[in-house]
Design a protein around this motif. Structure first.
Motif, PDB file in Angstrom:
ATOM      1  N   VAL A  61      58.922  17.178 -10.131  1.00 45.22           N
ATOM      2  CA  VAL A  61      59.978  17.822  -9.350  1.00 45.22           C
ATOM      3  C   VAL A  61      59.864  17.428  -7.880  1.00 45.22           C
ATOM      4  CG1 VAL A  61      60.841  20.066  -8.534  1.00 45.22           C
ATOM      5  CG2 VAL A  61      60.398  19.704 -10.962  1.00 45.22           C
ATOM      6  N   ARG A  62      58.644  17.290  -7.349  1.00 42.76           N
ATOM      7  CA  ARG A  62      58.476  16.832  -5.956  1.00 42.76           C
ATOM      8  C   ARG A  62      59.070  15.435  -5.765  1.00 42.76           C
ATOM      9  NH1 ARG A  62      53.170  18.877  -6.626  1.00 42.76           N
ATOM     10  NH2 ARG A  62      52.985  20.899  -5.627  1.00 42.76           N
ATOM     11  N   LEU A  63      58.781  14.529  -6.700  1.00 47.52           N
ATOM     12  CA  LEU A  63      59.328  13.177  -6.621  1.00 47.52           C
ATOM     13  C   LEU A  63      60.857  13.223  -6.670  1.00 47.52           C
ATOM     14  CD1 LEU A  63      58.258   9.898  -7.758  1.00 47.52           C
ATOM     15  CD2 LEU A  63      60.176  10.733  -9.097  1.00 47.52           C
ATOM     16  N   ILE A  64      61.402  14.031  -7.558  1.00 52.80           N
ATOM     17  CA  ILE A  64      62.855  14.161  -7.679  1.00 52.80           C
ATOM     18  C   ILE A  64      63.439  14.773  -6.415  1.00 52.80           C
ATOM     19  CG2 ILE A  64      64.697  15.360  -8.916  1.00 52.80           C
ATOM     20  CD1 ILE A  64      62.960  15.040 -11.468  1.00 52.80           C
ATOM     21  N   GLN A  65      62.764  15.788  -5.869  1.00 52.68           N
ATOM     22  CA  GLN A  65      63.270  16.443  -4.661  1.00 52.68           C
ATOM     23  C   GLN A  65      63.384  15.440  -3.509  1.00 52.68           C
ATOM     24  OE1 GLN A  65      60.780  19.437  -2.836  1.00 52.68           O
ATOM     25  NE2 GLN A  65      62.557  20.541  -2.083  1.00 52.68           N
ATOM     26  N   ASP A  66      62.428  14.536  -3.389  1.00 48.13           N
ATOM     27  CA  ASP A  66      62.503  13.515  -2.342  1.00 48.13           C
ATOM     28  C   ASP A  66      63.736  12.633  -2.533  1.00 48.13           C
ATOM     29  OD1 ASP A  66      60.198  14.482  -1.186  1.00 48.13           O
ATOM     30  OD2 ASP A  66      58.893  12.961  -2.095  1.00 48.13           O
ATOM     31  N   ALA A  67      64.045  12.272  -3.779  1.00 47.57           N
ATOM     32  CA  ALA A  67      65.228  11.452  -4.052  1.00 47.57           C
ATOM     33  C   ALA A  67      66.508  12.233  -3.780  1.00 47.57           C
ATOM     34  CB  ALA A  67      65.218  10.964  -5.495  1.00 47.57           C
ATOM     35  N   VAL A  68      66.520  13.508  -4.129  1.00 45.66           N
ATOM     36  CA  VAL A  68      67.709  14.338  -3.928  1.00 45.66           C
ATOM     37  C   VAL A  68      67.938  14.600  -2.441  1.00 45.66           C
ATOM     38  CG1 VAL A  68      68.667  16.650  -4.341  1.00 45.66           C
ATOM     39  CG2 VAL A  68      67.659  15.362  -6.222  1.00 45.66           C
ATOM     40  N   ARG A  69      66.852  14.699  -1.666  1.00 44.07           N
ATOM     41  CA  ARG A  69      66.976  14.911  -0.216  1.00 44.07           C
ATOM     42  C   ARG A  69      67.632  13.729   0.479  1.00 44.07           C
ATOM     43  NH1 ARG A  69      61.142  17.428   1.267  1.00 44.07           N
ATOM     44  NH2 ARG A  69      61.627  19.581   0.747  1.00 44.07           N
ATOM     45  N   ALA A  70      67.450  12.534  -0.077  1.00 37.41           N
ATOM     46  CA  ALA A  70      68.101  11.355   0.500  1.00 37.41           C
ATOM     47  C   ALA A  70      69.603  11.567   0.394  1.00 37.41           C
ATOM     48  CB  ALA A  70      67.675  10.105  -0.261  1.00 37.41           C
ATOM     49  N   GLU A  71      70.316  11.065   1.343  1.00 40.66           N
ATOM     50  CA  GLU A  71      71.754  11.299   1.389  1.00 40.66           C
ATOM     51  C   GLU A  71      72.552  10.379   0.472  1.00 40.66           C
ATOM     52  OE1 GLU A  71      73.253  13.912   2.816  1.00 40.66           O
ATOM     53  OE2 GLU A  71      71.214  14.553   3.237  1.00 40.66           O
ATOM     54  N   ALA A  72      71.908   9.402  -0.143  1.00 36.71           N
ATOM     55  CA  ALA A  72      72.635   8.491  -1.032  1.00 36.71           C
ATOM     56  C   ALA A  72      73.154   9.252  -2.246  1.00 36.71           C
ATOM     57  CB  ALA A  72      71.708   7.367  -1.483  1.00 36.71           C
ATOM     58  N   PRO A  73      74.363   8.947  -2.690  1.00 39.36           N
ATOM     59  CA  PRO A  73      74.896   9.613  -3.875  1.00 39.36           C
ATOM     60  C   PRO A  73      74.074   9.258  -5.109  1.00 39.36           C
ATOM     61  CG  PRO A  73      76.492   8.041  -2.990  1.00 39.36           C
ATOM     62  CD  PRO A  73      75.285   8.001  -2.109  1.00 39.36           C
ATOM     63  N   LEU A  74      73.925  10.206  -6.008  1.00 38.78           N
ATOM     64  CA  LEU A  74      73.204   9.982  -7.249  1.00 38.78           C
ATOM     65  C   LEU A  74      74.227   9.707  -8.345  1.00 38.78           C
ATOM     66  CD1 LEU A  74      70.602  12.872  -6.959  1.00 38.78           C
ATOM     67  CD2 LEU A  74      70.368  10.507  -6.240  1.00 38.78           C
ATOM     68  N   ALA A  75      74.051   8.610  -9.043  1.00 36.64           N
ATOM     69  CA  ALA A  75      75.025   8.182 -10.047  1.00 36.64           C
ATOM     70  C   ALA A  75      74.956   9.067 -11.287  1.00 36.64           C
ATOM     71  CB  ALA A  75      74.754   6.733 -10.431  1.00 36.64           C
ATOM     72  N   PRO A  76      76.085   9.148 -12.012  1.00 35.26           N
ATOM     73  CA  PRO A  76      76.054   9.866 -13.285  1.00 35.26           C
ATOM     74  C   PRO A  76      75.278   9.074 -14.327  1.00 35.26           C
ATOM     75  CG  PRO A  76      78.201   8.856 -12.969  1.00 35.26           C
ATOM     76  CD  PRO A  76      77.409   8.623 -11.704  1.00 35.26           C
ATOM     77  N   LEU A  77      74.920   9.740 -15.396  1.00 33.76           N
ATOM     78  CA  LEU A  77      74.263   9.083 -16.518  1.00 33.76           C
ATOM     79  C   LEU A  77      75.225   8.039 -17.086  1.00 33.76           C
ATOM     80  CD1 LEU A  77      71.622   9.364 -18.209  1.00 33.76           C
ATOM     81  CD2 LEU A  77      72.923  10.831 -19.762  1.00 33.76           C
ATOM     82  N   PRO A  78      74.779   6.781 -17.238  1.00 40.17           N
ATOM     83  CA  PRO A  78      75.685   5.764 -17.786  1.00 40.17           C
ATOM     84  C   PRO A  78      76.117   6.135 -19.211  1.00 40.17           C
ATOM     85  CG  PRO A  78      73.674   4.768 -16.913  1.00 40.17           C
ATOM     86  CD  PRO A  78      73.469   6.251 -16.916  1.00 40.17           C
ATOM     87  N   ALA A  79      77.166   5.505 -19.703  1.00 34.09           N
ATOM     88  CA  ALA A  79      77.644   5.770 -21.063  1.00 34.09           C
ATOM     89  C   ALA A  79      76.608   5.332 -22.093  1.00 34.09           C
ATOM     90  CB  ALA A  79      78.965   5.060 -21.310  1.00 34.09           C
ATOM     91  N   SER A  80      75.948   4.216 -21.845  1.00 33.51           N
ATOM     92  CA  SER A  80      74.898   3.724 -22.732  1.00 33.51           C
ATOM     93  C   SER A  80      74.125   2.649 -21.994  1.00 33.51           C
ATOM     94  CB  SER A  80      75.483   3.138 -24.021  1.00 33.51           C
ATOM     95  OG  SER A  80      74.447   2.663 -24.855  1.00 33.51           O
ATOM     96  N   ILE A  81      72.823   2.642 -22.188  1.00 29.86           N
ATOM     97  CA  ILE A  81      71.962   1.574 -21.688  1.00 29.86           C
ATOM     98  C   ILE A  81      70.948   1.274 -22.776  1.00 29.86           C
ATOM     99  CG2 ILE A  81      72.249   1.784 -19.194  1.00 29.86           C
ATOM    100  CD1 ILE A  81      70.051   3.733 -19.042  1.00 29.86           C
ATOM    101  N   ALA A  82      70.296   0.158 -22.678  1.00 31.53           N
ATOM    102  CA  ALA A  82      69.387  -0.272 -23.740  1.00 31.53           C
ATOM    103  C   ALA A  82      68.086   0.516 -23.734  1.00 31.53           C
ATOM    104  CB  ALA A  82      69.087  -1.758 -23.577  1.00 31.53           C
ATOM    105  N   CYS A  83      67.563   0.756 -24.915  1.00 30.68           N
ATOM    106  CA  CYS A  83      66.226   1.341 -25.063  1.00 30.68           C
ATOM    107  C   CYS A  83      65.231   0.318 -24.526  1.00 30.68           C
ATOM    108  CB  CYS A  83      65.947   1.636 -26.534  1.00 30.68           C
ATOM    109  SG  CYS A  83      64.214   2.037 -26.875  1.00 30.68           S
ATOM    110  N   PRO A  84      64.266   0.739 -23.685  1.00 25.67           N
ATOM    111  CA  PRO A  84      63.310  -0.227 -23.141  1.00 25.67           C
ATOM    112  C   PRO A  84      62.284  -0.716 -24.163  1.00 25.67           C
ATOM    113  CG  PRO A  84      62.731   1.969 -22.432  1.00 25.67           C
ATOM    114  CD  PRO A  84      64.034   2.088 -23.171  1.00 25.67           C
TER     115      PRO A  84
END
Length: 192
Positions: A61-84
């Motif tokens: 959650v700390r790592l996520i909070q740092d990303a959320v604090r950044a002012e850049a917009p966060l993209a929605p979940l893509p429709a589909s991406i490949a399994c790694p």
């Protein structure tokens, strides 16, 4: 049950190597998860999410909070991406928790699933539905709106629903988020 992944995964969205986080799990075990901070994606192998213990969740959650604090917009979940793991196209799935429904992209072979940072917060209850008090304070730059269905960050204005997926719009619950990342260190220190 398949063996754990031992190679560095590449983010299928941006092609960069994903960062491996080693987090505290239950019963003094550790859990390794893969994140792409630039795409705000988390890859959970099978049941890694439920294996995280309180301190591990707090670190994530700390790592996520740092990303959320950044002012850049966060993209929605893509429709589909490949399994790694197997490169199969993932498919949308929904997880219903006591905090509501959130989306994820699941591997059809059962290797795991993707969640965005915002969807992980929503699953854990750190994003709550928007209310009138929030609408009144939308001009406050500290308030950020998010879609609880796809994880997109939204402009600070009233919405009936998310323009990407038509789901409910939510706002970070700062009190609950602060409580999650402020672990009582006294409970972790053995008494003498």
């Amino acid at each position: 049950m398949t063996a754990p992944i031992t190679r560095t995964l590449r983010c299928p969205d941006c092609e960069r190597p994903m960062r491996v986080l080693t987090l505290a799990g239950h019963y003094q075990h550790t859990v390794e998860i893969d994140v792409c901070e630039s795409c705000t994606l988390i890859w959970f192998d099978q049941v890694e999410s439920v294996q995280l213990a309180g301190p591990g969740v707090a670190d994530l959650v700390r790592l996520i909070q740092d990303a959320v604090r950044a002012e850049a917009p966060l993209a929605p979940l893509p429709a589909s991406i490949a399994c790694p793991v197997c490169a199969s196209a993932t498919h949308s799935a929904f997880n219903l928790t006591r905090f509501g429904r959130t989306a994820e992209l699941r591997c059809p072979q059962g290797h795991g699933y993707y969640q965005t940072f915002v969807l992980y917060l929503a699953e854990k209850g750190y994003i709550r539905p928007i209310n009138w008090a929030d609408i009144k304070h939308l001009g406050d730059t500290r308030r950020r709106l998010f879609c609880a269905g796809c994880g997109a960050s939204l402009e600070a204005r009233p919405y009936d629903q998310c323009p990407y997926c038509q789901s409910e719009v939510g706002v970070l619950d700062p009190a609950r988020l602060a409580a999650a990342i402020e672990i009582d260190h006294a409970s972790l220190v053995p008494s003498g």
